[in-house]
Scaffold this motif. Structure first.
Motif, PDB file in Angstrom:
ATOM      1  N   GLY A 146      -0.794 -58.547  62.061  1.00  0.00           N
ATOM      2  CA  GLY A 146       0.365 -58.179  61.253  1.00  0.00           C
ATOM      3  C   GLY A 146       0.051 -57.048  60.281  1.00  0.00           C
ATOM      4  N   MET A 147       0.775 -57.043  59.150  1.00  0.00           N
ATOM      5  CA  MET A 147       0.641 -55.945  58.202  1.00  0.00           C
ATOM      6  C   MET A 147       0.213 -56.388  56.815  1.00  0.00           C
ATOM      7  SD  MET A 147       4.124 -54.122  59.409  1.00  0.00           S
ATOM      8  CE  MET A 147       4.458 -53.434  57.802  1.00  0.00           C
ATOM      9  N   ASN A 148       0.056 -57.683  56.607  1.00  0.00           N
ATOM     10  CA  ASN A 148      -0.255 -58.161  55.257  1.00  0.00           C
ATOM     11  C   ASN A 148      -1.705 -57.955  54.858  1.00  0.00           C
ATOM     12  OD1 ASN A 148       2.350 -59.014  54.850  1.00  0.00           O
ATOM     13  ND2 ASN A 148       1.953 -61.076  55.630  1.00  0.00           N
ATOM     14  N   ARG A 149      -2.573 -58.028  55.842  1.00  0.00           N
ATOM     15  CA  ARG A 149      -4.001 -57.943  55.520  1.00  0.00           C
ATOM     16  C   ARG A 149      -4.470 -56.503  55.583  1.00  0.00           C
ATOM     17  NH1 ARG A 149      -3.296 -62.459  58.672  1.00  0.00           N
ATOM     18  NH2 ARG A 149      -4.049 -64.420  57.801  1.00  0.00           N
ATOM     19  N   PRO A 150      -5.423 -56.128  54.707  1.00  0.00           N
ATOM     20  CA  PRO A 150      -5.938 -54.762  54.769  1.00  0.00           C
ATOM     21  C   PRO A 150      -6.770 -54.553  56.029  1.00  0.00           C
ATOM     22  CG  PRO A 150      -7.163 -56.054  53.158  1.00  0.00           C
ATOM     23  CD  PRO A 150      -6.060 -56.934  53.650  1.00  0.00           C
ATOM     24  N   GLY A 151      -6.750 -53.330  56.547  1.00  0.00           N
ATOM     25  CA  GLY A 151      -7.584 -52.986  57.692  1.00  0.00           C
ATOM     26  C   GLY A 151      -8.817 -52.227  57.212  1.00  0.00           C
ATOM     27  N   ALA A 152      -9.735 -51.974  58.145  1.00  0.00           N
ATOM     28  CA  ALA A 152     -10.919 -51.193  57.800  1.00  0.00           C
ATOM     29  C   ALA A 152     -11.231 -50.244  58.954  1.00  0.00           C
ATOM     30  CB  ALA A 152     -12.109 -52.108  57.543  1.00  0.00           C
ATOM     31  N   ARG A 162      -3.741 -67.902  50.241  1.00  0.00           N
ATOM     32  CA  ARG A 162      -3.205 -67.129  51.367  1.00  0.00           C
ATOM     33  C   ARG A 162      -3.574 -67.748  52.707  1.00  0.00           C
ATOM     34  NH1 ARG A 162      -4.709 -61.139  49.056  1.00  0.00           N
ATOM     35  NH2 ARG A 162      -6.791 -62.073  49.153  1.00  0.00           N
ATOM     36  N   ASP A 163      -4.707 -68.448  52.749  1.00  0.00           N
ATOM     37  CA  ASP A 163      -5.178 -69.006  54.021  1.00  0.00           C
ATOM     38  C   ASP A 163      -4.669 -70.424  54.238  1.00  0.00           C
ATOM     39  OD1 ASP A 163      -6.371 -66.664  54.672  1.00  0.00           O
ATOM     40  OD2 ASP A 163      -8.367 -67.247  53.977  1.00  0.00           O
ATOM     41  N   THR A 164      -3.424 -70.501  54.667  1.00  0.00           N
ATOM     42  CA  THR A 164      -2.829 -71.789  55.022  1.00  0.00           C
ATOM     43  C   THR A 164      -3.407 -72.234  56.363  1.00  0.00           C
ATOM     44  OG1 THR A 164      -1.106 -70.616  56.202  1.00  0.00           O
ATOM     45  CG2 THR A 164      -0.664 -71.142  53.880  1.00  0.00           C
ATOM     46  N   VAL A 165      -3.072 -73.447  56.770  1.00  0.00           N
ATOM     47  CA  VAL A 165      -3.514 -73.958  58.077  1.00  0.00           C
ATOM     48  C   VAL A 165      -3.049 -73.007  59.186  1.00  0.00           C
ATOM     49  CG1 VAL A 165      -3.211 -75.833  59.742  1.00  0.00           C
ATOM     50  CG2 VAL A 165      -3.640 -76.371  57.332  1.00  0.00           C
ATOM     51  N   ALA A 166      -1.792 -72.546  59.103  1.00  0.00           N
ATOM     52  CA  ALA A 166      -1.252 -71.649  60.136  1.00  0.00           C
ATOM     53  C   ALA A 166      -2.008 -70.312  60.145  1.00  0.00           C
ATOM     54  CB  ALA A 166       0.234 -71.411  59.895  1.00  0.00           C
ATOM     55  N   ALA A 167      -2.299 -69.789  58.961  1.00  0.00           N
ATOM     56  CA  ALA A 167      -3.027 -68.516  58.881  1.00  0.00           C
ATOM     57  C   ALA A 167      -4.419 -68.663  59.475  1.00  0.00           C
ATOM     58  CB  ALA A 167      -3.118 -68.051  57.424  1.00  0.00           C
ATOM     59  N   MET A 168      -5.068 -69.788  59.189  1.00  0.00           N
ATOM     60  CA  MET A 168      -6.405 -70.033  59.721  1.00  0.00           C
ATOM     61  C   MET A 168      -6.352 -70.161  61.244  1.00  0.00           C
ATOM     62  SD  MET A 168      -8.533 -69.939  57.241  1.00  0.00           S
ATOM     63  CE  MET A 168     -10.064 -70.834  57.494  1.00  0.00           C
ATOM     64  N   ALA A 169      -5.310 -70.848  61.745  1.00  0.00           N
ATOM     65  CA  ALA A 169      -5.177 -71.049  63.189  1.00  0.00           C
ATOM     66  C   ALA A 169      -5.053 -69.709  63.902  1.00  0.00           C
ATOM     67  CB  ALA A 169      -3.964 -71.925  63.487  1.00  0.00           C
ATOM     68  N   THR A 171     -24.742 -78.141  62.814  1.00  0.00           N
ATOM     69  CA  THR A 171     -23.606 -77.411  62.249  1.00  0.00           C
ATOM     70  C   THR A 171     -23.984 -76.008  61.803  1.00  0.00           C
ATOM     71  OG1 THR A 171     -22.530 -79.443  61.481  1.00  0.00           O
ATOM     72  CG2 THR A 171     -21.954 -77.419  60.303  1.00  0.00           C
ATOM     73  N   MET A 172     -23.079 -75.081  62.086  1.00  0.00           N
ATOM     74  CA  MET A 172     -23.189 -73.711  61.574  1.00  0.00           C
ATOM     75  C   MET A 172     -21.930 -73.475  60.737  1.00  0.00           C
ATOM     76  SD  MET A 172     -24.172 -70.275  63.627  1.00  0.00           S
ATOM     77  CE  MET A 172     -22.991 -70.287  64.946  1.00  0.00           C
ATOM     78  N   ALA A 173     -22.099 -73.148  59.451  1.00  0.00           N
ATOM     79  CA  ALA A 173     -20.944 -73.007  58.560  1.00  0.00           C
ATOM     80  C   ALA A 173     -20.991 -71.689  57.796  1.00  0.00           C
ATOM     81  CB  ALA A 173     -20.906 -74.173  57.572  1.00  0.00           C
ATOM     82  N   PHE A 174     -19.809 -71.179  57.509  1.00  0.00           N
ATOM     83  CA  PHE A 174     -19.684 -69.872  56.855  1.00  0.00           C
ATOM     84  C   PHE A 174     -18.460 -69.883  55.940  1.00  0.00           C
ATOM     85  CE2 PHE A 174     -17.343 -65.727  57.445  1.00  0.00           C
ATOM     86  CZ  PHE A 174     -18.173 -64.943  56.665  1.00  0.00           C
ATOM     87  N   PHE A 175     -18.594 -69.316  54.732  1.00  0.00           N
ATOM     88  CA  PHE A 175     -17.462 -69.197  53.811  1.00  0.00           C
ATOM     89  C   PHE A 175     -16.890 -67.778  53.889  1.00  0.00           C
ATOM     90  CE2 PHE A 175     -19.744 -72.793  52.160  1.00  0.00           C
ATOM     91  CZ  PHE A 175     -18.754 -73.626  51.655  1.00  0.00           C
ATOM     92  N   GLY A 176     -15.573 -67.651  53.838  1.00  0.00           N
ATOM     93  CA  GLY A 176     -14.953 -66.330  53.888  1.00  0.00           C
ATOM     94  C   GLY A 176     -13.468 -66.450  53.624  1.00  0.00           C
ATOM     95  N   PHE A 177     -12.711 -65.436  54.004  1.00  0.00           N
ATOM     96  CA  PHE A 177     -11.253 -65.500  53.863  1.00  0.00           C
ATOM     97  C   PHE A 177     -10.629 -64.510  54.833  1.00  0.00           C
ATOM     98  CE2 PHE A 177     -10.438 -61.710  51.023  1.00  0.00           C
ATOM     99  CZ  PHE A 177     -11.758 -61.347  50.816  1.00  0.00           C
ATOM    100  N   THR A 178      -9.404 -64.782  55.237  1.00  0.00           N
ATOM    101  CA  THR A 178      -8.835 -63.982  56.332  1.00  0.00           C
ATOM    102  C   THR A 178      -8.304 -62.622  55.870  1.00  0.00           C
ATOM    103  OG1 THR A 178      -6.515 -64.696  56.306  1.00  0.00           O
ATOM    104  CG2 THR A 178      -8.088 -66.182  57.367  1.00  0.00           C
TER     105      THR A 178
END
Lengths: 208, 155
Positions: B42-48, A114-121, A69-76
């Motif tokens: 989209g437009m919600n997330r900041p760009g860089a 902010r990172d719902t399943v749909a956002a992650m997809a 496994t390769m795993a990483f934490f972050g946010f979209t």
């Protein structure tokens, strides 16, 4: 008289030094030592958390066992570090080709609000198809982070939004769920690939 | 890409013309190379956006802000990663560039953070980004928008 008093002082001094040494040991190496920050993640087999992947499947650490496994934490909503790391990961996977086929590649969000399943997809669809996005309730993400010894923190921004500080290292585990090593943020490909191969190799050795 | 090349050429031309001018730094002394940005979802997330800013003049220049029609709140931010591997991002008020020196805005370091996008950043398009320096000097660069997973201008 004089000599015994002298001896008494001597004994007291030795005892004092001994005490200092003991206290020092206790605080630095002994049971009183603070938890070191750069602690190793615990094995996946000892972790317990339940999340949802970007296709809506219930997932947890047990879903990762049997393959490295390769795993990483972050946010979209992360403009810099996360797309860079996911691009790096995509590049490593491309470089490894079929060799990387057995690898689980997971991106766990630290921003479930902010990172719902749909956002992650949607987000993971822009990177290598092997990358799976995991999200879920914040307390479950906190349990996952704790197992990985990763940290995250919500920080307000001047635009009225918020950003997340988070551990940006990429974690590698072997097929048995044992921690192998980490790849540092933006580590060069020539250092990253041998590390991934090490996690893959351990799987090969176990299956042969 | 072509736009940038011609821009640099133009700036260079100006810097030759202004070579005999003393004292205050002007836009002609500021050369911006290798600008690029990632496409947005989209437009919600900041760009860089990323680039290298060179001060070819004889006076120090100080970058104090950004403006672009693309984003309501563009700002220079810096990503720092601690020895424990924890990344954080903080706004950078100003960046001083000594004569002959350059500053790189690159992934994992300084970057132009584009908050409150007014439109999505679409691969293949460009947008103008104005760098505002102390003394009212401004330099505008046309930033090409690369793919969402781009790693740099060479991709």
């Amino acid at each position: 008289m004089k000599r015994t008093r002298f001896l008494g002082y001597g004994t007291a001094a030795v005892a004092a030094v001994g005490m200092m040494l003991f206290v020092g040991w206790w605080q630095v190496d002994g049971p009183g030592a603070p938890e070191p920050m750069g602690q190793r993640p615990i094995p996946l087999t000892e972790m317990a958390f339940s999340l949802t992947d970007h296709e809506g499947n219930a997932v947890g650490p047990e879903a990762l066992l049997g393959s490295p496994t390769m795993a990483f934490f972050g946010f979209t909503y992360c403009p810099d570090v996360c797309p860079t790391t996911l691009s790096d990961i995509s590049d490593w996977l491309d470089a490894l080709g079929n060799e990387a086929d057995p690898l689980n590649v997971i991106f766990i969000t630290v921003d479930p609000e902010r990172d719902t399943v749909a956002a992650m997809a949607e987000y993971v669809s822009y990177f290598h198809p092997a990358i799976r996005g995991w999200t879920g309730p914040e307390e479950q993400i906190a349990r996952a982070a704790e197992g990985f010894r990763a940290v995250f923190e919500r920080v307000p921004t001047d635009s009225g939004d918020y950003t997340m500080n988070h551990t940006a290292s990429v974690f590698l585990f072997n097929a048995e769920g044992q921690f192998v090593t980490t790849i540092d943020y933006h580590e060069a490909r020539e250092f990253a690939l041998p590390k991934i191969r090490r996690a893959l190799q351990q799987e090969m050795e176990e299956t042969t | 890409m072509k736009k940038i090349v011609s821009m640099s050429a133009l700036l260079m031309l100006f810097s030759f013309a202004g070579a005999s001018m003393p004292a205050l730094a002007d836009a002609a002394d500021i050369v911006i190379d290798g600008a690029w940005a990632r496409a947005s979802i989209g437009m919600n997330r900041p760009g860089a956006a990323y680039m290298t800013i060179r001060n070819t003049g004889t006076e120090p220049v100080t970058l104090i802000g950004l403006s672009t029609p693309l984003a309501m709140m563009p700002a220079i931010h810096e990503t720092r990663t601690s020895t424990e591997g924890v990344s954080s991002m903080t706004p950078t008020d100003e960046i001083a560039i000594a004569p002959g020196e350059s500053v790189a805005l690159e992934p994992g370091g300084l970057h132009a953070m584009l908050m409150q996008l007014q439109e999505p950043m679409t691969e293949g398009e460009t947008f103008p980004l104005t760098l505002v320096f102390e003394d009212g000097v401004e330099a505008t660069v046309e930033v090409p928008i690369l793919g969402f997973a781009a790693r740099g201008p060479e991709d």
